[in-house]
Design a protein around this motif. Structure first.
Motif, short mmCIF file in Angstrom:
data_model
loop_
_atom_site.label_atom_id
_atom_site.label_comp_id
_atom_site.label_asym_id
_atom_site.label_seq_id
_atom_site.Cartn_x
_atom_site.Cartn_y
_atom_site.Cartn_z
N GLU A 35 0.84 -1.21 0.00
CA GLU A 35 0.00 0.00 0.00
C GLU A 35 0.87 1.26 0.00
N LYS A 36 2.00 1.21 0.73
CA LYS A 36 2.93 2.35 0.73
C LYS A 36 3.49 2.59 -0.66
N VAL A 37 3.84 1.50 -1.35
CA VAL A 37 4.38 1.63 -2.72
C VAL A 37 3.34 2.24 -3.63
N LEU A 38 2.09 1.75 -3.54
CA LEU A 38 1.01 2.32 -4.36
C LEU A 38 0.82 3.80 -4.07
N LYS A 39 0.86 4.17 -2.80
CA LYS A 39 0.69 5.58 -2.44
C LYS A 39 1.84 6.41 -3.00
N PHE A 40 3.07 5.90 -2.89
CA PHE A 40 4.22 6.62 -3.45
C PHE A 40 4.04 6.82 -4.95
N LEU A 41 3.67 5.75 -5.65
CA LEU A 41 3.48 5.86 -7.10
C LEU A 41 2.36 6.83 -7.43
N ASN A 42 1.25 6.71 -6.73
CA ASN A 42 0.11 7.58 -7.01
C ASN A 42 0.46 9.05 -6.73
N ASP A 43 1.18 9.30 -5.65
CA ASP A 43 1.57 10.67 -5.30
C ASP A 43 2.62 11.23 -6.28
N SER A 44 3.29 10.35 -7.03
CA SER A 44 4.35 10.80 -7.96
C SER A 44 3.80 11.28 -9.30
N PHE A 45 2.54 10.97 -9.60
CA PHE A 45 1.97 11.44 -10.87
C PHE A 45 1.84 12.95 -10.85
N VAL A 46 2.26 13.60 -11.94
CA VAL A 46 2.12 15.06 -12.06
C VAL A 46 1.27 15.42 -13.28
N ASN A 47 0.75 14.40 -13.97
CA ASN A 47 0.03 14.63 -15.22
C ASN A 47 -1.46 14.31 -15.12
N GLY A 48 -1.97 14.19 -13.88
CA GLY A 48 -3.40 13.93 -13.72
C GLY A 48 -3.77 12.45 -13.72
N LYS A 49 -2.82 11.59 -13.99
CA LYS A 49 -3.13 10.16 -13.96
C LYS A 49 -3.08 9.65 -12.52
N THR A 50 -3.62 8.46 -12.34
CA THR A 50 -3.58 7.80 -11.04
C THR A 50 -3.22 6.34 -11.26
N ILE A 51 -3.06 5.62 -10.17
CA ILE A 51 -2.77 4.19 -10.30
C ILE A 51 -3.91 3.46 -10.99
N ARG A 52 -5.10 4.02 -10.95
CA ARG A 52 -6.26 3.40 -11.62
C ARG A 52 -6.00 3.24 -13.12
N ASP A 53 -5.22 4.16 -13.70
CA ASP A 53 -4.93 4.09 -15.13
C ASP A 53 -4.05 2.90 -15.49
N TYR A 54 -3.45 2.28 -14.49
CA TYR A 54 -2.52 1.18 -14.75
C TYR A 54 -2.93 -0.11 -14.05
N GLY A 55 -4.01 -0.06 -13.32
CA GLY A 55 -4.42 -1.23 -12.55
C GLY A 55 -5.61 -1.93 -13.14
N HIS A 56 -5.84 -3.11 -12.65
CA HIS A 56 -7.07 -3.84 -12.98
C HIS A 56 -7.48 -4.64 -11.76
N ASP A 57 -8.76 -4.87 -11.63
CA ASP A 57 -9.33 -5.61 -10.52
C ASP A 57 -9.47 -7.06 -10.96
N SER A 58 -8.72 -7.94 -10.35
CA SER A 58 -8.75 -9.36 -10.73
C SER A 58 -10.11 -10.00 -10.48
N LEU A 59 -10.95 -9.35 -9.68
CA LEU A 59 -12.29 -9.89 -9.43
C LEU A 59 -13.30 -9.38 -10.43
N GLY A 60 -12.83 -8.65 -11.44
CA GLY A 60 -13.72 -8.22 -12.50
C GLY A 60 -14.30 -6.82 -12.33
N GLY A 61 -13.89 -6.11 -11.30
CA GLY A 61 -14.39 -4.76 -11.10
C GLY A 61 -13.79 -3.79 -12.11
N LYS A 62 -14.37 -2.61 -12.16
CA LYS A 62 -13.88 -1.58 -13.07
C LYS A 62 -12.69 -0.86 -12.45
#
Length: 140
Positions: free
Chosen positions: A92-119
């Motif tokens: 979770e710390k790594v995800l937060k670091f990555l998410n906080d590092s975006f400066v172009n409006g993107k988030t981790i959501r733009d690179y993730g997927h839910d293995s349970l089929g969620g959006k």
């Protein structure tokens, strides 16, 4: 016909009580010994005791893995890193670091997927609260 005297002397009675106390004491010792042995066996099977975070060495209930790949020509030319047995809190710390590092409006959501089929838009963004919850095994 022989008559038996059902009365025991106080000395005989004390002797029998002492014998019974000794038997009970040895049985309690055996129970304690078996309990200790069982606890040792159970602790070997306790996931949190047998699975330790590769970064913190803390026992963990939930885990995650982290993989990094560097391409040809990068500073780490074709090197890759796979971290298994990473605690949920460290992930979770790594995800937060990555998410906080975006400066172009993107988030981790733009690179993730839910293995349970969620959006991907349903993936929660990491916050200080989600890091705290993951580190303390608080499921929400």
């Amino acid at each position: 016909m022989v008559a038996y005297d059902n009365k025991m002397s106080a000395e005989d009675l004390q002797e029998q009580v002492a014998t019974l106390k000794a038997v009970v004491a040895t049985q309690e010792e055996k129970i304690d010994s078996l309990t200790e042995e069982l606890e040792k066996i159970e602790s070997k099977n306790d996931y949190e005791l047998t699975h330790k975070c590769a970064f913190t060495d803390n026992g963990m209930i939930d885990d995650c893995g982290i993989e990094l790949y560097f391409g040809y020509g990068s500073n780490r030319d074709l090197q890759s890193f796979t971290f298994k047995n990473v605690s949920d809190g460290m992930g979770e710390k790594v995800l937060k670091f990555l998410n906080d590092s975006f400066v172009n409006g993107k988030t981790i959501r733009d690179y993730g997927h839910d293995s349970l089929g969620g959006k991907s838009e349903d993936i929660p963004l990491p916050t200080n609260e989600t890091v705290y919850n993951a580190e303390n095994n608080i499921q929400q």
